[in-house]
Scaffold this active site. Sequence first.
Site, mmCIF file in Angstrom:
data_model
loop_
_atom_site.group_PDB
_atom_site.id
_atom_site.type_symbol
_atom_site.label_atom_id
_atom_site.label_comp_id
_atom_site.label_asym_id
_atom_site.label_seq_id
_atom_site.Cartn_x
_atom_site.Cartn_y
_atom_site.Cartn_z
ATOM 1 C CE LYS A 173 9.631 -3.141 7.593
ATOM 2 N NZ LYS A 173 9.671 -3.454 6.157
ATOM 3 C CG ASP A 225 -6.978 5.829 4.588
ATOM 4 O OD1 ASP A 225 -7.786 5.535 5.483
ATOM 5 O OD2 ASP A 225 -6.708 7.009 4.268
#
Length: 365
Positions: A187, A247
């Site tokens: 990020k 996930d």
Amino acid sequence: MTNKITLLPGDGIGPEVISAAVKVANFIAEKFNISFDYQEKLIGGCSYEKFGVPLTEDTLQSCYDSDAVLLGAVGGYQWENLEHHLKPEAALLKLRKSLGLFTNIRPAKVYSAFINSSSLKPKVLAGTDFVVFRELTGGIYFGEPRGYNDKRGWNTMEYSYEEIERIVVKAFETARKRRKSVTSVDKANVLEVSQFWRKVVAEVAKNYSDVELKHMYVDNAAMQIVREPSQFDVIVTGNLFGDIISDIAGMITGSLGMLPSASLGNRYALYEPVHGSAPDIAGKGIANPIAAIASAAMMFDHSFGMTKAAEIIEAGIEKTLSEGYRTKDIAGEDDKIVSTERMTEIILENIETVFNEQALGVFTL
Ligand code: NAD
Ligand code: IPM
Ligand code: MN
């Protein structure tokens, strides 16, 4: 050859899926003439209930004394409000840190038999085969200061040069043996720690001019994984982003119940499914054992250098799926829904078939 394995079934569905993985490990051990010396220990909520702490010195020592650790899952609703260091999850983090398991490998592989049952369209899934390298012993999970009071809460996302370098080297080394592409996820448009991460990645990349490097922001990466997963080969990222990204990758494979992982350091190794303790289905006998069984396959490959054994396990899983057998989490309308135990039996039978075909030279991997 006798190998020491510490079994940490843990909480919720952990014991159900570890029992499946052990059956497969034992079968393979017998066929390949090796033996296992198992130590079974408590970790997580079950350890807290018995000893007042989620990780005892005895459990930790057993892991130090083992060639590999096989873990189910930790956690559950009843322990959610404990003090931070008593939570089941704190035990897992302490274990990873103590064993120095900085490389967490989470492969997102689509079983071809499963391509029509995923929640993503087959044309989106076609050609998908990537692996997430998640940094596991640093970042915001471990950074200091951390805490909260009545007015605020805080954590620290921090990475040293060495912490980034060593996981990125692992990712590049693996990419070299695969499709030669690394995507580093960060990020860096907002976080200084990510700007630093990018700088280190770029420096490591200089030693791998044969491998293509892309940088991608984590929000875009999350979107790209469901839009066009086949674009990825090796993804390398920090602890928190890797947790989330893996996930998402779990759904690519069809269910979190299918996604295995290996956590490796310079000395120790731990294998665990990516999923948690699934308290909503614990004790019902319906958990998908595939992630745990595939984690055992990763153990044969990474800890015991038995790549063939790992491939046979994978082929047994693939055959079972192609015959239409499904646990509830991955079942479609026309599928045969089976229990955890039955699924394990069928996978074992199919592993045996694949093994025998191999021995006769009928089946080549
Ligand atoms: P979870 O992975 O336990 O479950 C998410 C959903 O996926 C649930 O609906 C569950 O039923 C389903 N699911 C997961 N594994 C499955 C399997 N093998 N077969 C069929 N369905 C499966 O995540 P959660 O609900 O967010 O967390 C539950 C607890 O597990 C929490 O205490 C969490 O901290 C812990 N957790 C532990 C680990 C670990 O030990 N490595 C990992 C993730 C979460
Ligand atoms: C995982 C889990 C753990 C993590 C939790 C249970 C501490 O979500 O292994 O992905 O966040 O690393
Ligand atoms: Mn997770």
